[in-house]
Design an enzyme around this catalytic site. Sequence first.
Site, PDB file in Angstrom:
ATOM      1  N   GLN A   1      -5.364  -2.079   8.974  1.00  0.00           N
ATOM      2  CA  GLN A   1      -5.013  -3.335   8.297  1.00  0.00           C
ATOM      3  C   GLN A   1      -5.727  -4.506   9.233  1.00  0.00           C
ATOM      4  O   GLN A   1      -5.689  -4.384  10.559  1.00  0.00           O
ATOM      5  CB  GLN A   1      -3.539  -3.532   8.164  1.00  0.00           C
ATOM      6  CG  GLN A   1      -3.248  -4.703   7.419  1.00  0.00           C
ATOM      7  CD  GLN A   1      -3.533  -4.581   6.191  1.00  0.00           C
ATOM      8  OE1 GLN A   1      -3.525  -3.600   5.479  1.00  0.00           O
ATOM      9  NE2 GLN A   1      -4.025  -5.867   5.613  1.00  0.00           N
TER      10      GLN A   1
ATOM     11  N   LYS B   1       0.637  -1.199   0.077  1.00  0.00           N
ATOM     12  CA  LYS B   1      -0.010   0.209   0.091  1.00  0.00           C
ATOM     13  C   LYS B   1       0.686   1.247  -0.082  1.00  0.00           C
ATOM     14  O   LYS B   1       0.541   2.221  -0.767  1.00  0.00           O
ATOM     15  CB  LYS B   1      -1.048   0.118   1.225  1.00  0.00           C
ATOM     16  CG  LYS B   1      -1.893  -1.042   0.899  1.00  0.00           C
ATOM     17  CD  LYS B   1      -2.951  -1.404   2.283  1.00  0.00           C
ATOM     18  CE  LYS B   1      -3.677  -2.547   1.935  1.00  0.00           C
ATOM     19  NZ  LYS B   1      -4.601  -2.960   2.802  1.00  0.00           N
TER      20      LYS B   1
ATOM     21  N   ASP C   1     -11.549   2.295   3.105  1.00  0.00           N
ATOM     22  CA  ASP C   1     -12.011   0.704   2.957  1.00  0.00           C
ATOM     23  C   ASP C   1     -13.274   0.457   2.827  1.00  0.00           C
ATOM     24  O   ASP C   1     -13.701  -0.635   2.220  1.00  0.00           O
ATOM     25  CB  ASP C   1     -11.257   0.239   4.226  1.00  0.00           C
ATOM     26  CG  ASP C   1     -10.165  -0.955   3.900  1.00  0.00           C
ATOM     27  OD1 ASP C   1      -9.961  -1.319   2.634  1.00  0.00           O
ATOM     28  OD2 ASP C   1      -9.589  -1.370   4.850  1.00  0.00           O
TER      29      ASP C   1
END
Length: 296
Positions: free
Chosen positions: A97, A53, A120
Amino acid sequence: MAEIIDGKKIAAELREEIRKEVAALKEKTHIAPGLAVVLVGEDPASQVYVRMKGKGCEEAGIASFQHILDPMTTENELLALIDTLNNTKDVNGILVQLPLPRHINEERVLNAIDPGKDVDGFHPVNVGKMVVGDENCFYPCTPYGCQILISRYVKDLKGKHLVIVGRSNIVGKPLANMMVQKNDRANCVVTVCHTAAPDIGYFTKQGDILVVAAGRQNVVTADMVKPGAVVIDVGVNRIPHPDDPSKTKLVGDVDFEGVSKVASAITPVPGGVGPMTITMLLQNTLKAFKIQNSLM
Ligand code: NAP
């Protein structure tokens, strides 16, 4: 033989478009989009994803703020960091995460992210907006990537039967909700299969488009696929390498060799859906930046 859907190539094209748009916006505003990625602990797979990322951001001209926290970080400490990031102007997107260590309540943490920075797409506000068809939301990255691949290979989606294997909150359910919307990128008739289905082949054989996100190798074989279907394999399974048992190999959920003889197009694993996921994260971060700076 099915055409191979080259996710790597499509992702690279999209990332180049993102890079150009970021560069143009930087020139105009003298500020850059920023993404904060928070990792708690030392899970090796998560470390790889976080690095990828960061690299994706760097290549796109997006500022990357990585917060790598000790495995013993408490929930309150993590919530305090999220509060700070919610209130940091340079941070347009926040990604925590997953999975988090067991002592931290994942739901509480995801719900603490400002929905306007939830790139997200897991915050209930964004999920709710997605379900009612409000496009002013962030779509979860993996199903968003699947939608882009599907729309490249199926020109008129209206009324096509999309069958999805898997009903997780990160892939199956959001994809079903996105693809049932009444717009040009969707408008499909959607069926979702899961382990309670007595015979998933009965459903998968009817799919003009088949997306498989089960997390099990060979869940779908050639006899379960409609001839000419477009097949998107989301699964990532690590198996012993057939030529060298000391090594491992990544495979999807679909029997690629058999199904490619029946389908009209199919994604490989690796190189299909995977590269699209981070690309859509960059896309969402750019969208967040534009909304927050009134550039839409
Ligand atoms: P998950 O949370 O484990 O959900 C799997 C779903 O598949 C569940 O709904 C399960 O049904 C269903 N299922 C499993 N075996 C089945 C079977 N034999 N027949 C019918 N349904 C079956 O998994 P996930 O998080 O959605 O991920 C799925 C796969 O995609 C994994 O391999 C994951 O690594 C991969 N993935 C890849 C990316 C990427 O970027 N490439 C991103 C996310 C996930 P029940 O609900 O009844 O248990």
